[in-house]
Design a protein around this motif. Structure first.
Motif, PDB file in Angstrom:
ATOM      1  N   ALA A   9       0.704  -1.216  -0.136  1.00 35.33           N
ATOM      2  CA  ALA A   9       0.184  -0.265   0.122  1.00 35.33           C
ATOM      3  C   ALA A   9       0.553   1.187   0.069  1.00 35.33           C
ATOM      4  N   ALA A  10       1.510   1.102   0.408  1.00 33.56           N
ATOM      5  CA  ALA A  10       2.587   2.127   0.886  1.00 33.56           C
ATOM      6  C   ALA A  10       3.702   2.672  -0.841  1.00 33.56           C
ATOM      7  N   ALA A  11       4.016   1.457  -1.297  1.00 34.07           N
ATOM      8  CA  ALA A  11       4.296   1.353  -3.102  1.00 34.07           C
ATOM      9  C   ALA A  11       3.550   2.055  -3.433  1.00 34.07           C
ATOM     10  N   LEU A  12       2.133   1.882  -3.589  1.00 33.97           N
ATOM     11  CA  LEU A  12       0.861   1.980  -4.512  1.00 33.97           C
ATOM     12  C   LEU A  12       0.635   3.725  -3.869  1.00 33.97           C
ATOM     13  N   ARG A 177      12.549   0.269   2.704  1.00 36.46           N
ATOM     14  CA  ARG A 177      11.811  -0.393   4.380  1.00 36.46           C
ATOM     15  C   ARG A 177      11.839   0.084   5.678  1.00 36.46           C
ATOM     16  N   LEU A 178      12.965   1.377   5.507  1.00 36.35           N
ATOM     17  CA  LEU A 178      12.678   2.547   6.557  1.00 36.35           C
ATOM     18  C   LEU A 178      11.673   2.871   6.698  1.00 36.35           C
ATOM     19  N   ILE A 179      10.000   3.463   5.783  1.00 37.96           N
ATOM     20  CA  ILE A 179       9.061   3.621   5.225  1.00 37.96           C
ATOM     21  C   ILE A 179       9.420   4.935   5.422  1.00 37.96           C
ATOM     22  N   CYS A 180      10.327   5.676   4.663  1.00 44.34           N
ATOM     23  CA  CYS A 180      10.394   6.812   4.022  1.00 44.34           C
ATOM     24  C   CYS A 180      10.093   7.397   2.424  1.00 44.34           C
ATOM     25  N   GLY A 181      10.007   5.773   1.867  1.00 45.19           N
ATOM     26  CA  GLY A 181       9.368   6.573   0.808  1.00 45.19           C
ATOM     27  C   GLY A 181       7.603   6.760   0.389  1.00 45.19           C
ATOM     28  N   VAL A 182       6.798   6.525   1.645  1.00 34.20           N
ATOM     29  CA  VAL A 182       6.016   7.291   1.305  1.00 34.20           C
ATOM     30  C   VAL A 182       6.018   8.635   0.882  1.00 34.20           C
ATOM     31  N   GLY A 183       4.989   9.222  -0.350  1.00 32.96           N
ATOM     32  CA  GLY A 183       4.762  10.414  -0.579  1.00 32.96           C
ATOM     33  C   GLY A 183       6.500  11.818  -0.507  1.00 32.96           C
ATOM     34  N   PRO A 184       7.522  11.485  -0.701  1.00 31.79           N
ATOM     35  CA  PRO A 184       8.094  11.746  -0.624  1.00 31.79           C
ATOM     36  C   PRO A 184       8.098  13.023  -1.821  1.00 31.79           C
ATOM     37  N   ASP A 185       9.099  14.128  -1.799  1.00 34.20           N
ATOM     38  CA  ASP A 185       9.318  14.917  -2.437  1.00 34.20           C
ATOM     39  C   ASP A 185      10.650  15.241  -3.473  1.00 34.20           C
ATOM     40  N   THR A 186       9.877  15.211  -5.187  1.00 34.42           N
ATOM     41  CA  THR A 186      11.084  14.785  -5.865  1.00 34.42           C
ATOM     42  C   THR A 186      12.000  16.156  -6.298  1.00 34.42           C
ATOM     43  N   LEU A 187      12.899  16.611  -5.701  1.00 33.13           N
ATOM     44  CA  LEU A 187      13.528  17.982  -6.042  1.00 33.13           C
ATOM     45  C   LEU A 187      14.001  17.824  -6.875  1.00 33.13           C
ATOM     46  N   ALA A 188      14.333  17.268  -7.416  1.00 33.32           N
ATOM     47  CA  ALA A 188      14.740  17.685  -9.527  1.00 33.32           C
ATOM     48  C   ALA A 188      14.839  16.223 -10.225  1.00 33.32           C
ATOM     49  N   SER A 189      14.140  16.158 -11.270  1.00 31.35           N
ATOM     50  CA  SER A 189      14.492  14.666 -11.765  1.00 31.35           C
ATOM     51  C   SER A 189      15.580  14.971 -13.145  1.00 31.35           C
ATOM     52  N   LYS A 204      10.938  15.084   3.965  1.00 30.50           N
ATOM     53  CA  LYS A 204      10.680  16.072   5.093  1.00 30.50           C
ATOM     54  C   LYS A 204      10.388  15.675   6.219  1.00 30.50           C
ATOM     55  N   LYS A 205       9.549  13.997   6.813  1.00 26.32           N
ATOM     56  CA  LYS A 205       9.534  13.428   8.035  1.00 26.32           C
ATOM     57  C   LYS A 205      11.096  13.234   7.938  1.00 26.32           C
ATOM     58  N   CYS A 206      11.634  12.513   7.667  1.00 26.65           N
ATOM     59  CA  CYS A 206      12.725  11.022   7.529  1.00 26.65           C
ATOM     60  C   CYS A 206      13.904  12.975   7.829  1.00 26.65           C
ATOM     61  N   GLY A 207      13.806  13.642   7.682  1.00 25.33           N
ATOM     62  CA  GLY A 207      14.880  14.164   7.189  1.00 25.33           C
ATOM     63  C   GLY A 207      16.081  13.732   6.715  1.00 25.33           C
ATOM     64  N   ALA A 208      15.955  12.968   5.024  1.00 26.00           N
ATOM     65  CA  ALA A 208      17.269  12.572   4.624  1.00 26.00           C
ATOM     66  C   ALA A 208      16.594  12.411   3.110  1.00 26.00           C
ATOM     67  N   SER A 209      17.517  12.576   2.235  1.00 29.92           N
ATOM     68  CA  SER A 209      17.708  12.001   0.899  1.00 29.92           C
ATOM     69  C   SER A 209      18.033  11.554   0.205  1.00 29.92           C
ATOM     70  N   TRP A 210      17.788  10.813  -1.142  1.00 29.78           N
ATOM     71  CA  TRP A 210      18.639   9.642  -2.207  1.00 29.78           C
ATOM     72  C   TRP A 210      18.107   9.771  -3.396  1.00 29.78           C
ATOM     73  N   THR A 243      13.312  -2.188 -13.404  1.00 27.37           N
ATOM     74  CA  THR A 243      11.829  -1.912 -11.874  1.00 27.37           C
ATOM     75  C   THR A 243      12.825  -0.462 -11.236  1.00 27.37           C
ATOM     76  N   PHE A 244      12.207   0.082 -10.344  1.00 29.58           N
ATOM     77  CA  PHE A 244      13.224   1.336  -9.873  1.00 29.58           C
ATOM     78  C   PHE A 244      14.103   0.905  -9.329  1.00 29.58           C
ATOM     79  N   ILE A 245      15.048   1.138  -8.983  1.00 33.94           N
ATOM     80  CA  ILE A 245      16.800   1.283  -8.142  1.00 33.94           C
ATOM     81  C   ILE A 245      16.186   2.716  -7.587  1.00 33.94           C
ATOM     82  N   TYR A 246      16.944   2.286  -5.183  1.00 32.16           N
ATOM     83  CA  TYR A 246      16.921   3.235  -5.403  1.00 32.16           C
ATOM     84  C   TYR A 246      18.596   2.836  -4.132  1.00 32.16           C
ATOM     85  N   THR A 247      18.903   4.409  -3.959  1.00 30.72           N
ATOM     86  CA  THR A 247      20.666   4.224  -3.399  1.00 30.72           C
ATOM     87  C   THR A 247      19.935   4.556  -2.267  1.00 30.72           C
TER      88      THR A 247
END
Length: 291
Positions: A9-12, A177-189, A204-210, A243-247
């Motif tokens: 559900a989080a990924a959707l 895995r740490l549920i930071c990828g739910v509704g993140p902002d896209t800084l640049a494409s 913003k909730k996690c204070g992290a970027s990837w 598929t999608f790959i994340y740092t």
């Protein structure tokens, strides 16, 4: 509730938010109602496989990772078991073994013990098949990071899907895995010269970027840094490329400059880098001179 359905559900939700699709738009452009999509996106019920594929189509995203998540969630939701294959029949030309002329009838206790033994064998076989299959899917799906080998998933994920880390605690860890990828902002494409896509993401909730990448080739690499440690990911096989790959994540604050660099697999390919400021306007860039 197991963690598999909330993770799906989080990924959707992330995919829907990134595509800017409202519940009304989903209902209008698919065969599923607004109330159905509300249940699917909040983990209240398992969506049909076709609904997952339709959302990926509308978001113009590969469906490989989402369908793998769906397979795992569906196996737990349905509780289906795989029955062991029947024993092969003896060859037709094999003569029957001689039977004793008279055998004493088995006692009731003996029959019960025999039935219990056969039942235990069947249950053990089914359990082995199910556990092995789910473990195989998880091995394919979850990232293979040496830094996280000794980190187990949380015993349970709260239904609110609250992030599991903040700031420095997220450094070098997986955003999904740490549920930071739910509704993140896209800084640049950014679209590379080879046609791969790279995005700088921020929670913003996690204070992290990837960084997130797709449309890649085997042995492509993406690195991300915000002035501290550099975290990278390499495309290892055709499943990664589809598929999608994340740092891993890096700690950021409002005003931080986040930089991503793409290194193509080809020996003559040039490294391409771009950056964005946390809290600034989102940007879309095209290939330019190598940096």
């Amino acid at each position: 509730m197991t963690t598999e359905l909330p993770r799906l559900a989080a990924a959707l939700r992330e995919l829907r938010a990134g595509a800017g699709l409202s519940l009304a738009a989903l209902a209008e452009r698919t065969a599923y109602s607004k109330s159905s999509w509300e249940r699917y996106l909040n983990g209240k019920s398992l969506p049909p496989r076709q609904a997952v594929r339709e959302l990926c189509r509308l978001a113009n995203e590969p469906d490989g990772r989402l369908l793998a998540l769906w397979e795992i969630a569906e196996s737990h939701w349905s509780g289906r078991a795989v029955a062991p294959a029947p024993a092969p029949a003896p060859p037709a030309d094999e003569s029957p073994r001689p039977q004793p002329e008279e055998s004493p009838p088995p006692s009731a206790a003996g029959l019960l013990r025999g039935r219990r033994s056969r039942l235990l064998v069947v249950l053990a076989s089914a359990y082995t098949v199910i556990v092995g299959g789910v473990a195989g899917l998880l091995f394919i799906l979850l990232p293979d990071s040496e830094a996280q080998e000794d980190e187990a998933l949380p015993a349970s994920v709260p239904f609110s899907l609250a992030p599991q880390c903040r700031g420095a605690a997220c450094e070098g860890r997986d955003p999904m895995r740490l549920i930071c990828g739910v509704g993140p902002d896209t800084l640049a494409s950014y679209r590379t010269a080879t046609g791969a896509h790279v995005e700088l993401r921020y929670s913003k909730k996690c204070g992290a970027s990837w960084a997130r990448t797709w449309g890649t080739e085997i042995s492509d690499r993406v690195d991300v840094t915000a002035g501290g440690p550099t975290h990278g990911v390499r495309i290892r096989n055709k499943e990664d490329a589809a598929t999608f790959i994340y740092t891993e994540m890096t700690e950021v604050r409002v005003g931080s400059i986040v930089r991503a660099c793409f290194r193509p697999a080809s020996a003559d390919g040039e490294r391409e880098c771009f950056e964005a400021r946390v809290g600034g306007a989102a940007a879309t860039t095209r290939p330019s001179s190598p940096q």
